[in-house]
Design an enzyme around this catalytic site. Structure first.
Site, short mmCIF file in Angstrom:
data_model
loop_
_atom_site.label_atom_id
_atom_site.label_comp_id
_atom_site.label_asym_id
_atom_site.label_seq_id
_atom_site.Cartn_x
_atom_site.Cartn_y
_atom_site.Cartn_z
CD GLU A 1 1.06 78.48 -37.62
OE1 GLU A 1 2.41 78.57 -36.79
OE2 GLU A 1 0.80 77.33 -38.40
CB CYS B 1 12.08 64.95 -41.44
SG CYS B 1 13.71 64.79 -41.94
CB CYS C 1 15.03 58.12 -45.00
SG CYS C 1 15.77 59.21 -43.93
CB CYS D 1 11.75 61.10 -46.93
SG CYS D 1 12.02 63.44 -46.78
CB CYS E 1 18.42 64.03 -48.19
SG CYS E 1 18.80 64.09 -46.58
#
Length: 524
Positions: free
Chosen positions: A102, A257, A265, A268, A274
């Site tokens: 991270e 995205c 899209c 997705c 959305c």
């Protein structure tokens, strides 16, 4: 703006295929148009997790017991050296893996972070091993990854875990924030992924997904929006698989995205919910032209905020090369770049412990004011003064009676400009005016610590044979490449010259002999 007015405005905007105006900071949480319906939450959770299980990337700090990746995809990743974190890795070691990844992945592409991560855990497989490392060792492995403060946070964090926590990581987001360099995002990621805590993660990828799902306009970095992102992410978070859901949201933003090109899209799993995509389809269904000026676009969200202009800086940089003492077998002279680099030493100076590139090693560097930025003589004068102060010896022209042989300083065997480079940091555009300075003389080349009272930085003379493998920042590597390219070019030119000179001399001798022979025949 009241609730009804806001709701009405949002509905009217939706009918027109455009988004509602950005909310004011005082009433963001009063806008019901941004909330998710219960059935939407259920659909997004199940669809996103199913998509993640079938498409997730294989990364060395990630493990997914629900993975449904095809065997061929797993085998292909393994062939490229990509393996997930071991399933039997103890929790404390798994937290260490997630923590390191991270920190590494901030402001860095995941593929690049993975390369460094594998080298990192090979060298320091546990937090205890890392805690015993020096800052210089950590910086050397980190070199080229940028944002070097992160490397310092990892070392400081490891020392904190070992010294204050007995080598055991905390397991809650709240406690994890006590680790140096760990904020709200990182603590939520670690706690959810490695410990199963229900903590929603909000990063740039998540913000982009949320902004498009709900057509949220306005500065995404504002305090009001920061709270809105947290509330929306928390509302969507799957309570049974919080770590996987957080990773799925980030993965969706990173691979589908996407920010700077057309989002995918059609791939997705959340497209049915959305609002940004719905506005585009409604516009087209009403006969609107796709992509026309003023037409809605998914990429309208989140609102793009103009970045502050980078500060311009001009610096002088000197690649200082120290030749072996005069008369040694490895000395071949510095003229024209013919010096053997492996037998030389190169001066590196350590940057201050705080600020830009804190504690890293670089070639001697001076910031130039307007009066010196365009004046090479002034740049040389300033660099000479700096080097003499740092080395404790005057610089003399080669051949001077007060030169190195007489103990009066260091002889400048060669000096010439190498060119100009531009290196860009997050907030600075740095123009580097680089020169090569070749010195010769008696000098202590052992490493020297900093002496703040005397104004002297820590320095080291690195053997030329070790420079390529030295862990250096990307800016310093640029400078050294400029130097080595110039050296190689000059050496090649010398070789060509040497090749033709003997041939020309031989040809001259042959011509003289032929002439003499001809003369002899004539005399006969």
């Amino acid at each position: 703006m009241g609730k009804r007015a806001a709701q009405g405005q949002a509905k009217r905007a939706s009918k027109k295929g455009t988004s509602a105006p950005a909310a004011e900071a005082s009433d963001v949480e009063d806008l019901p148009g941004f909330k998710f319906e219960r059935d939407e939450v259920t659909q997004i959770r199940s669809g996103l997790l199913a998509w993640y299980d079938a498409h997730h990337r294989i990364l060395p700090w990630r493990r997914n017991p629900h993975s449904k990746l095809p065997a061929a995809a797993v085998a292909a990743a393994a062939a490229e050296g990509s393996h997930p974190a071991p399933a039997d890795l103890p929790q404390n070691e798994f937290i260490y893996y997630v923590w390191v990844c991270e920190i590494m992945s901030q402001q860095t592409q995941v593929s690049r972070a993975a390369e460094y991560f594998r080298r990192w855990v090979a060298k320091w497989p546990t937090v205890q091993a890392l805690a015993e490392a020096s800052q210089e060792e950590v910086n050397e492995l980190w070199a080229g990854l940028g944002y070097y403060r992160r490397a310092r946070y990892l070392l400081d964090g490891a020392k904190y875990i070992v010294g204050e926590c007995g080598g055991r990581f905390p397991t809650t987001a709240k406690e994890l924030q006590n680790i140096p360099g760990v904020g709200a995002y990182t603590s939520a990621a670690i706690a959810s992924i490695a410990c199963g805590e229900r903590s929603a993660v909000v990063d740039g990828n998540v913000i982009r997904v949320l902004a498009r799902l709900r057509t949220v306009s306005g500065d995404p970095r504002s305090a009001a929006m920061t709270k809105l992102w947290a509330d929306l992410a928390e509302a969507l978070l799957d309570p049974e698989r919080p770590g996987d859901f957080n990773q799925a949201m980030m993965e969706l933003g990173a691979t589908v995205c996407v920010p700077n090109s057309e989002p995918k899209c059609g791939e997705c799993p959340a497209s049915a919910s959305c609002a940004a995509l719905r506005a585009v389809r409604e516009h087209e269904a009403a006969g609107g032209e796709p992509g026309a000026a003023g037409a809605p676009r998914v990429t309208d969200y989140p609102t793009k905020v103009e970045k502050a202009e980078k500060r311009e800086e001009t610096v002088a940089v000197a690649v200082v090369q120290l030749l072996p003492p005069a008369g040694s077998s490895s000395t071949s002279g510095g003229g024209g770049g013919g010096t053997d680099l492996a037998s030389s030493r190169f001066l590196l100076v350590q940057r201050p412990a705080a600020g830009l590139l804190a504690g890293l090693w670089q070639f001697p560097l001076l910031q130039l004011g307007p009066e010196a930025a365009d004046s090479p003589p002034r740049q040389q004068q300033l660099m000479d003064k700096y080097l003499e102060a740092q080395l404790g010896a005057p610089l003399r022209p080669a051949g001077s009676t007060a030169g190195a042989a007489g103990g009066g300083g260091l002889a400048v065997v060669e000096r010439r400009p190498l060119g100009q480079l531009v290196h860009v940091f997050s907030h600075i555009r740095m123009t580097m005016k680089v020169e090569r300075i070749v010195l010769q003389g008696e000098l202590d080349t052992s490493a020297r610590p900093a002496d703040e009272a005397a104004g002297r930085a820590a320095l080291q003379w690195v053997p030329g044979s070790e420079m390529q493998a030295k862990g250096l920042s990307s800016g310093v590597k640029k400078v050294y490449k400029l130097f080595t390219d110039s050296h190689a070019k000059a050496t090649s030119k010398q070789s060509i010259t040497r090749f033709f000179k003997p041939a020309a001399a031989a040809a001259g001798s042959d011509t003289a002999a032929d002439t003499a022979a001809a003369d002899g025949r004539t005399r006969k």
